[in-house]
Write a protein that holds these residues in place. Structure first.
Motif, PDB file in Angstrom:
ATOM      1  N   HIS A 201       0.832  -1.208   0.000  1.00  0.00           N
ATOM      2  CA  HIS A 201       0.000   0.000   0.000  1.00  0.00           C
ATOM      3  C   HIS A 201       0.862   1.253   0.000  1.00  0.00           C
ATOM      4  O   HIS A 201       2.034   1.222   0.401  1.00  0.00           O
ATOM      5  N   ALA A 202       0.272   2.338  -0.510  1.00  0.00           N
ATOM      6  CA  ALA A 202       0.975   3.619  -0.647  1.00  0.00           C
ATOM      7  C   ALA A 202      -0.038   4.748  -0.516  1.00  0.00           C
ATOM      8  O   ALA A 202      -1.163   4.623  -0.993  1.00  0.00           O
TER       9      ALA A 202
ATOM     10  N   MET B  47      -2.419   6.458  -7.742  1.00  0.00           N
ATOM     11  CA  MET B  47      -2.211   5.248  -8.536  1.00  0.00           C
ATOM     12  C   MET B  47      -1.151   5.358  -9.639  1.00  0.00           C
ATOM     13  O   MET B  47      -0.247   4.536  -9.715  1.00  0.00           O
TER      14      MET B  47
ATOM     15  N   LEU C 254       2.361   5.494  -8.302  1.00  0.00           N
ATOM     16  CA  LEU C 254       2.979   4.455  -7.477  1.00  0.00           C
ATOM     17  C   LEU C 254       2.547   3.025  -7.741  1.00  0.00           C
ATOM     18  O   LEU C 254       3.258   2.095  -7.365  1.00  0.00           O
ATOM     19  N   MET C 255       1.376   2.827  -8.350  1.00  0.00           N
ATOM     20  CA  MET C 255       0.911   1.436  -8.380  1.00  0.00           C
ATOM     21  C   MET C 255       1.841   0.506  -9.142  1.00  0.00           C
ATOM     22  O   MET C 255       2.055  -0.631  -8.733  1.00  0.00           O
TER      23      MET C 255
ATOM     24  N   CYS D  67      -3.806   2.085  -3.102  1.00  0.00           N
ATOM     25  CA  CYS D  67      -3.032   3.253  -3.527  1.00  0.00           C
ATOM     26  C   CYS D  67      -3.886   4.490  -3.338  1.00  0.00           C
ATOM     27  O   CYS D  67      -4.985   4.574  -3.898  1.00  0.00           O
TER      28      CYS D  67
ATOM     29  N   ASN E  98       5.016   3.855   2.088  1.00  0.00           N
ATOM     30  CA  ASN E  98       4.605   2.689   1.296  1.00  0.00           C
ATOM     31  C   ASN E  98       5.144   1.443   1.978  1.00  0.00           C
ATOM     32  O   ASN E  98       6.243   1.469   2.544  1.00  0.00           O
TER      33      ASN E  98
END
Ligand SMILES: NC(=O)c1ccc[n+]([C@@H]2O[C@H](COP(=O)([O-])OP(=O)(O)OC[C@H]3O[C@@H](n4cnc5c(N)ncnc54)[C@H](O)[C@@H]3O)[C@@H](O)[C@H]2O)c1
Length: 357
Positions: A155-156, A160, A163-164, A219, A236
């Motif tokens: 997770h972050a 999206m 970072l995804m 995210c 994250n």
């Protein structure tokens, strides 16, 4: 005996273009042969920092002057297909570029088609995995110390399209690069749809992998905090759980694991200065030898992107989405069509500033 250095052209000299140019310049297996950006002042400043390579405000003209092996571009996400085409046309053997690989599955499929037809290698900058803390967690997972791994999770707080694909890259690695069979997701919040990394404010999804492992990803604004990390972009966490324990890495605060051997923890923090040198060095390995495929190769990035786009399709279509994906309605446009205008609910106070200014 070291061979002739591989010549590199870098296009786009913002933050990441300068990181790439500096890393290529710092590695004796490469020669930073040219840099290009449309902003003449930025070009002159970068050239002064980078040992005065050949410069141009016209990337195509530069490519005609320099007989290069690597075409590297670091541009905002909306600029991909055109520069992939320029890289192929320039005669480069390898194109190195930034994540996300595209802004839709259609574009990613087109890119993959072009580079496969041309026989050009591609490498995508998912360089987080070079961090010692990410590597330590992966070593523990791969050693079997967790027993039967059944879950990988990430997770972050960041949105999206920033970072995804980093998270997916790490999850796939922690799960031995198993194929993903289907995904399902839900999303909320329209605020970041108009960002240059267009995204829902929050997305949460699950991945079913062919080896039976379950992946989970969150995210954005509703993701859980990582209170051990101060810097917002590094809040994250990525890890794996098995029948005998877990191992996880925090982007900004080391790694930790519990296994039958006990509780372990160590240091590490995402750091471009440490992560870029091995990332570019393995580009030279792959140019030297086709068998030494770069861990951040474009085919792998495509699979990760498919997971992300599958999640958006799931939000729109409501249900499970089988992978791999073919062409379809551009996912972010489809999302914009259906996402309600309800403000996102945040999980930490700082997200209010980021998502609900
Ligand atoms: N891998 C990572 O850890 C990481 C970290 C930050 C950003 N990124 C990614 O890197 C990419 C670039 O981000 P950045 O922070 O360097 O952005 P930036 O805004 O600092 O730089 C972008 C550069 O692209 C140039 N550019 C814009 N449009 C262009 C075009 N049509 N043709 C040629 N050049 C063009 C700009 O002039 C600028 O030099 C993004 O995709 C972002 O997601 C990756």
């Amino acid at each position: 005996m070291p061979g002739t250095p591989y010549k590199v052209v870098v296009v786009g000299l913002g933050k990441r273009g300068r990181h790439h140019a500096a890393a290529f310049r710092g590695n004796p297996r490469f020669e930073l042969a040219g840099i290009a950006t449309r902003d003449a002042a930025a070009l002159a400043k970068a050239a002064a920092e980078l040992g005065s390579p050949r410069t141009s405000t016209d990337a195509e003209a530069l490519c005609r002057e320099v007989k290069h092996d690597v075409f590297c571009f670091c541009t905002p996400p909306r600029v991909r297909l055109e520069l992939i085409g320029m890289g192929i046309a320039s005669g480069a053997r390898l194109v190195a570029y930034e994540k996300p690989i595209a802004l839709s599955m259609n574009e990613a499929i087109e890119i993959r088609g072009h580079v496969r037809t041309a026989g050009v290698k591609t490498v995508v900058s998912h360089q987080h995995r070079y961090g010692q803390h990410y590597r330590k967690a992966q070593e523990i997972i791969a050693s079997g110390a967790l027993g039967r791994v059944h879950t990988v999770y990430a997770h972050a707080e960041g949105w999206m399209m920033h970072l995804m694909t980093h998270l997916v890259d790490l999850l796939r690695w922690y799960n031995g690069d198993a194929e993903a069979e289907w995904v399902m997701a839900q999303a909320a919040g329209r605020g970041k749809l108009t960002d240059n990394h267009p995204s829902p404010d929050f997305i949460a999804g699950i991945i079913h992998f062919a080896n039976g492992v379950r992946g989970s990803i969150e995210c954005g604004a509703g993701a859980p905090d990582v209170p051990e990390v101060d810097y917002w972009w590094r809040k994250n966490l990525v890890g794996a759980r098995g029948t005998q324990g877990f191992a996880e890495a925090l982007t900004g605060a080391g790694w930790r694991a519990v296994t039958p051997q006990g509780v372990q923890a160590g240091e590490g923090c995402m750091n471009y200065d440490l992560d870029m040198p091995p990332y570019v060095d393995q580009i030279a390995d792959w140019l030297d030898d086709d068998a030494r495929v770069h861990p951040c190769n474009g085919e792998s990035a495509h699979k990760g992107f498919e997971i992300a786009m599958g999640m958006l399709r799931s939000v729109v279509a409501r249900g499970q989405v089988a992978l791999p994906l073919g062409p379809g309605e551009p996912e972010l446009e489809a999302l914009a069509r259906v996402l309600p205008n309800t403000p996102v609910l945040v999980s930490i106070e700082e997200n209010r500033k980021q998502y609900l200014p």
